[in-house]
Scaffold this motif. Structure first.
Motif, PDB file in Angstrom:
ATOM      1  N   ARG A 178       0.834  -1.213   0.000  1.00 49.92           N
ATOM      2  CA  ARG A 178       0.000   0.000   0.000  1.00 49.92           C
ATOM      3  C   ARG A 178       0.862   1.253   0.000  1.00 49.92           C
ATOM      4  O   ARG A 178       0.597   2.195  -0.750  1.00 49.92           O
ATOM      5  N   VAL A 179       1.910   1.263   0.829  1.00 56.08           N
ATOM      6  CA  VAL A 179       2.787   2.436   0.891  1.00 56.08           C
ATOM      7  C   VAL A 179       3.449   2.671  -0.466  1.00 56.08           C
ATOM      8  O   VAL A 179       3.434   3.775  -1.022  1.00 56.08           O
ATOM      9  N   LEU A 180       4.002   1.602  -1.042  1.00 53.35           N
ATOM     10  CA  LEU A 180       4.701   1.740  -2.320  1.00 53.35           C
ATOM     11  C   LEU A 180       3.756   2.215  -3.418  1.00 53.35           C
ATOM     12  O   LEU A 180       4.122   3.058  -4.242  1.00 53.35           O
ATOM     13  N   LEU A 181       2.544   1.687  -3.418  1.00 54.87           N
ATOM     14  CA  LEU A 181       1.617   2.069  -4.481  1.00 54.87           C
ATOM     15  C   LEU A 181       1.163   3.516  -4.322  1.00 54.87           C
ATOM     16  O   LEU A 181       0.972   4.216  -5.312  1.00 54.87           O
ATOM     17  N   THR A 182       1.017   3.945  -3.081  1.00 57.81           N
ATOM     18  CA  THR A 182       0.632   5.339  -2.866  1.00 57.81           C
ATOM     19  C   THR A 182       1.728   6.270  -3.388  1.00 57.81           C
ATOM     20  O   THR A 182       1.451   7.242  -4.097  1.00 57.81           O
ATOM     21  N   LEU A 183       2.971   5.933  -3.037  1.00 54.83           N
ATOM     22  CA  LEU A 183       4.092   6.746  -3.526  1.00 54.83           C
ATOM     23  C   LEU A 183       4.127   6.740  -5.046  1.00 54.83           C
ATOM     24  O   LEU A 183       4.356   7.770  -5.691  1.00 54.83           O
ATOM     25  N   THR A 184       3.900   5.571  -5.623  1.00 54.00           N
ATOM     26  CA  THR A 184       3.898   5.439  -7.072  1.00 54.00           C
ATOM     27  C   THR A 184       2.853   6.346  -7.704  1.00 54.00           C
ATOM     28  O   THR A 184       3.130   7.086  -8.650  1.00 54.00           O
ATOM     29  N   ASP A 185       1.650   6.283  -7.160  1.00 54.69           N
ATOM     30  CA  ASP A 185       0.571   7.099  -7.714  1.00 54.69           C
ATOM     31  C   ASP A 185       0.901   8.586  -7.601  1.00 54.69           C
ATOM     32  O   ASP A 185       0.654   9.356  -8.533  1.00 54.69           O
ATOM     33  N   ALA A 186       1.479   8.961  -6.468  1.00 49.45           N
ATOM     34  CA  ALA A 186       1.830  10.366  -6.274  1.00 49.45           C
ATOM     35  C   ALA A 186       2.850  10.806  -7.321  1.00 49.45           C
ATOM     36  O   ALA A 186       2.718  11.866  -7.934  1.00 49.45           O
ATOM     37  N   THR A 187       3.864   9.973  -7.545  1.00 50.08           N
ATOM     38  CA  THR A 187       4.894  10.339  -8.519  1.00 50.08           C
ATOM     39  C   THR A 187       4.313  10.398  -9.929  1.00 50.08           C
ATOM     40  O   THR A 187       4.673  11.271 -10.720  1.00 50.08           O
ATOM     41  N   LEU A 188       3.423   9.457 -10.235  1.00 50.32           N
ATOM     42  CA  LEU A 188       2.844   9.434 -11.576  1.00 50.32           C
ATOM     43  C   LEU A 188       1.971  10.662 -11.823  1.00 50.32           C
ATOM     44  O   LEU A 188       1.805  11.098 -12.956  1.00 50.32           O
ATOM     45  N   ALA A 189       1.419  11.205 -10.748  1.00 53.18           N
ATOM     46  CA  ALA A 189       0.541  12.366 -10.909  1.00 53.18           C
ATOM     47  C   ALA A 189       1.342  13.644 -11.117  1.00 53.18           C
ATOM     48  O   ALA A 189       0.803  14.668 -11.491  1.00 53.18           O
ATOM     49  N   PHE A 190       2.661  13.567 -10.867  1.00 54.74           N
ATOM     50  CA  PHE A 190       3.502  14.762 -10.967  1.00 54.74           C
ATOM     51  C   PHE A 190       3.989  14.932 -12.395  1.00 54.74           C
ATOM     52  O   PHE A 190       4.464  13.988 -13.006  1.00 54.74           O
ATOM     53  N   PRO A 191       3.879  16.133 -12.971  1.00 52.96           N
ATOM     54  CA  PRO A 191       4.327  16.314 -14.355  1.00 52.96           C
ATOM     55  C   PRO A 191       5.850  16.153 -14.471  1.00 52.96           C
ATOM     56  O   PRO A 191       6.605  16.873 -13.800  1.00 52.96           O
ATOM     57  N   GLY A 192       6.261  15.219 -15.308  1.00 55.62           N
ATOM     58  CA  GLY A 192       7.663  14.848 -15.392  1.00 55.62           C
ATOM     59  C   GLY A 192       8.581  15.971 -15.824  1.00 55.62           C
ATOM     60  O   GLY A 192       9.631  16.200 -15.227  1.00 55.62           O
ATOM     61  N   LEU A 193       8.161  16.709 -16.848  1.00 54.16           N
ATOM     62  CA  LEU A 193       9.032  17.755 -17.382  1.00 54.16           C
ATOM     63  C   LEU A 193       9.285  18.840 -16.335  1.00 54.16           C
ATOM     64  O   LEU A 193      10.413  19.327 -16.181  1.00 54.16           O
ATOM     65  N   VAL A 194       8.237  19.157 -15.588  1.00 53.41           N
ATOM     66  CA  VAL A 194       8.371  20.175 -14.538  1.00 53.41           C
ATOM     67  C   VAL A 194       9.395  19.718 -13.511  1.00 53.41           C
ATOM     68  O   VAL A 194      10.264  20.482 -13.076  1.00 53.41           O
ATOM     69  N   LEU A 195       9.313  18.432 -13.149  1.00 54.41           N
ATOM     70  CA  LEU A 195      10.252  17.893 -12.169  1.00 54.41           C
ATOM     71  C   LEU A 195      11.678  17.998 -12.686  1.00 54.41           C
ATOM     72  O   LEU A 195      12.591  18.426 -11.967  1.00 54.41           O
ATOM     73  N   LEU A 196      11.875  17.651 -13.963  1.00 48.66           N
ATOM     74  CA  LEU A 196      13.220  17.701 -14.533  1.00 48.66           C
ATOM     75  C   LEU A 196      13.746  19.128 -14.578  1.00 48.66           C
ATOM     76  O   LEU A 196      14.894  19.395 -14.219  1.00 48.66           O
TER      77      LEU A 196
END
Lengths: 386, 314
Positions: free
Chosen positions: B145-163
């Motif tokens: 559950r913890v890993l999947l929550t983190l995963t979902d959070a990261t996936l929701a973040f716009p990649g280009l902005v992060l880079l």
């Protein structure tokens, strides 16, 4: 007759629990008091939580025992909990409650390390022969893996693998370096059997081992199992929905319905004189060439169609919703296992009379079972059932 | 094919089905070589043609990148003023860029940077994501559950902005770009590895391993991991192409590997002012990137399919 059994039971429970007359003890009349009982399952309950707080009652208080060298057939419709029973005997997963005793030692009560060691004496083969083998490993590695887990020298391992492969009818030289996808279903099942036997278990649990195979291959695998039983002096639990297969491989047969045992009896007795209405309907639903197929197949359907959901099983007798003889008593009071013949136990308030069975057998395949001798034709029966 | 195999079994087991005639078994066991039956000749040939073409290109690119220092090339950073925006010539086979540097040399050195970014980001992401995914699928419960929550959070973040944020904070360097891309790919690898693990754990050979007493760690390493590695690797291969393009996009925005190190993205970016007069400065690296990514996708997809076919045969 019933008194006699209760007395026997009293002797058995006298040492461990309360007075023999209590209802708890009489629930298990089918358990025998013998020295050569290898595996004894008592009050096995397996429940799975599903979403929304409801529970699937997959197995609800199943008790039986198996003697050394005996083959116990476990039959029932799909979804009745027979495979779950098999797996929970292996503690995979552990049952919700109840005990599984191997030579009197309760597997469920052991610390996990000790349980792993004790469980070596129990091995299992599965329905899907291809899914039973890791596609990424060589056959020699697959079969040697149990030995490697328990630490034996490489030489001893190699010899044992070759010996076991030969025992199941495969040439070690030819198969050792191949991978599972290079084999047919029947050959994969032979490899699975070899893997199960390499630890020299006492009890082999066969979970529908031939259901996924061609009819011609079924007979070969059944014969192999019989032969391995002799050679390794195995005790077997044979789970199947195929009555013809169960009939000719089992010494005793237990019939399961919706997580409970309905009837348990020697194979010949059960097939000739079923006393539970469910067993009788199940037997008459075996398709047969010499009868109007629709009549027999329709009987279970007419008696109430689908099996009720194991999430909310019916009160009282679980079969009452489909049972032709159900009365009000069946809805209120759960029928307990009681003895109705020599080694024949049934959980029913209104068991079939023997005469009744013979009469109804005239229209169903029960008749066929009655005049076919079990040792008469191993293959033909196996082929016919499908 | 399954039917054909079943019937092959009959001659093996004769009579009472006892320990069988081993001699009779040989021919049909040898017959079951799957490769002979997988595809008809025509499909196999077209499969091989495209396959070898793509493989050949990739080998050429990787080989040139590896051997760049010993190849007879111009210095990629040194301008040759006779070659400013030069056309194709004998001394400069692919011409020169806006300040006269040799295009071929810069393409090959650029391949080093682009491939290094793509490969290391994928390896980093696949190893971390794959391991976490297998653990999530195998252990289940709270860990999952913890890993999947983190995963979902990261996936929701716009990649280009992060880079862009990472480059702004840590400065533009190859390490920042590799780590940034790897972090972005980890969630997908977690999901893939977890999904595959969940399927594998249901297979009966895992139950069998538990039944004969293998410890959970052993079951995971011996039975689960080998079956998860292939799908993860096949997906990772395709991700190499995605990352090469991603690095190109970053360079185009001026956030990529800083000059003077050439990369395909920065070469395309450098040529964009000359696009109308000397389009070859941008188009050549763009074409090379295009063909390379196409080849990677093709080879990756074929590899993946090939193993899928095998799995469905099982």
């Amino acid at each position: 007759m019933t008194d006699l059994v209760k007395d026997e039971r009293q002797n058995k429970t006298g040492a461990s629990s309360g007075p023999g007359g209590d209802p708890g003890a009489s629930r298990h009349v089918q358990l025998r008091d013998a020295d050569d009982v290898v595996l004894s399952v008592e009050d096995l309950v397996v429940e799975f939580g599903v979403g929304g707080g409801s529970t699937v009652h997959a197995v609800s208080g199943v008790s039986f025992d198996v003697r050394r060298g005996e083959t116990l057939g476990l039959v029932g419709e799909s979804g009745c909990g027979k495979s779950t029973t098999g797996r929970s005997i292996m503690q995979l997963p552990k049952p919700t409650s109840g005990s599984v005793r191997l030579h009197g030692d309760n597997l469920g009560g052991m610390p996990s390390g000790q349980m792993r060691r004790a469980r070596r004496k129990l091995q299992m083969i599965f329905q899907d022969p291809i899914s039973s083998l890791n596609p990424r490993r060589r056959i020699a590695d697959i079969i040697a893996e149990p030995l490697r887990v328990w630490g034996s020298s490489p030489d001893a391992r190699k010899a044992k693998v070759a010996e076991t492969l030969e025992a199941v009818g495969l040439d070690p030289q030819l198969v050792a370096d191949r991978r599972p996808h290079q084999f047919s279903g029947g050959q994969c099942q032979r490899i699975s059997i070899a893997r199960a036997l390499v630890l020299e278990p006492e009890v082999l649990i066969c979970d529908e081992p031939v259901s996924a195979l061609d009819v011609s291959v079924q007979a070969q695998i059944l014969n192999l199992l019989e032969e391995m039983k002799e050679r390794y002096q195995l005790t077997m639990i044979f789970i199947s929905h195929d009555l013809a297969v169960v009939r000719n491989i089992s010494d005793r047969v237990a019939v399961m319905y919706l997580g409970k045992l309905c009837e348990i009896a020697p194979a010949v007795e059960l097939f000739d004189r079923p006393r539970h209405h469910y067993s009788s309907l199940l037997l008459s639903s075996i398709p047969s060439a010499d009868q109007d197929a629709t009549t027999s197949a329709a009987r279970l359907d007419r008696s109430g169609g689908e099996m009720p959901s194991p999430v909310s099983p019916p009160s009282g007798c679980r079969f009452r919703t489909r049972c032709p003889a159900a009365t009000e008593r069946c809805a209120v009071e759960e029928p307990l296992m009681r003895q109705v013949g020599d080694g024949h136990f049934v959980a029913c308030h209104h068991p079939l009379e023997v005469a009744e069975v013979v009469a109804s057998g005239a229209e169903g395949s029960v008749e066929r079972s009655a005049d076919g001798t079990p040792d008469g034709a191993l293959r033909p029966v196996a082929l016919e059932g499908v | 094919m399954a039917e054909a195999r079943e019937t092959l079994e009959e001659p093996i087991l004769t009579g009472n089905g006892g320990p069988t005639d081993l001699a009779a078994m040989e021919p049909d066991l040898l017959d079951v070589e799957p490769d002979q039956t997988v595809a008809s000749g025509r499909r196999r040939r077209s499969f091989q043609f495209g396959w070898w073409l793509a493989c050949g290109w990739l080998i050429l690119v990787v080989g040139a990148a590896l051997l760049a220092p010993i190849l007879p090339l111009w210095e990629p950073g040194t301008p040759d003023y006779t070659n400013v925006a030069g056309g194709l010539s004998a001394s400069h086979p692919l011409g020169g860029d806006a300040i006269g540097r040799d295009n071929l040399s810069r393409l090959i050195y650029g391949a080093r940077a682009s491939l290094l970014v793509g490969l290391s980001a994928v390896v980093l992401g696949a190893v971390i994501g794959g391991l976490l995914g297998i653990i999530a699928g195998y252990v289940g419960g709270k860990v999952e559950r913890v890993l999947l929550t983190l995963t979902d959070a990261t996936l929701a973040f716009p990649g280009l902005v992060l880079l862009i944020a990472a480059v702004a904070v840590f400065g533009a360097s190859m390490t920042v770009i590799i780590v940034g891309l790897a972090v972005l790919s980890i969630p997908t690898f977690i999901r893939l590895a977890r999904a595959t693990t969940l399927v594998i754990v249901q297979r009966e050979f895992v139950t069998a391993a538990r039944a004969y007493g293998a410890r959970p760690m052993r079951v995971m390493l011996r039975e689960v991991v080998p079956n998860v590695v292939l799908p993860v690797a096949a997906y990772g291969f395709i991700m190499v192409g995605v990352f090469i393009v991603a690095e190109g996009s970053l360079s185009f925005l001026g956030l990529g590997i800083p000059p003077p190190t050439p990369s395909w993205g920065s070469m395309i970016a450098a040529g964009r002012t000359e696009l109308l007069t000397h389009p070859q400065i941008s188009l050549i690296p763009a074409a090379v990137m295009f063909v390379t990514v196409l080849s990677i996708n093709y080879v990756g997809e074929r590899t993946r399919k090939r193993f899928e076919v095998k799995d469905s045969n099982l």
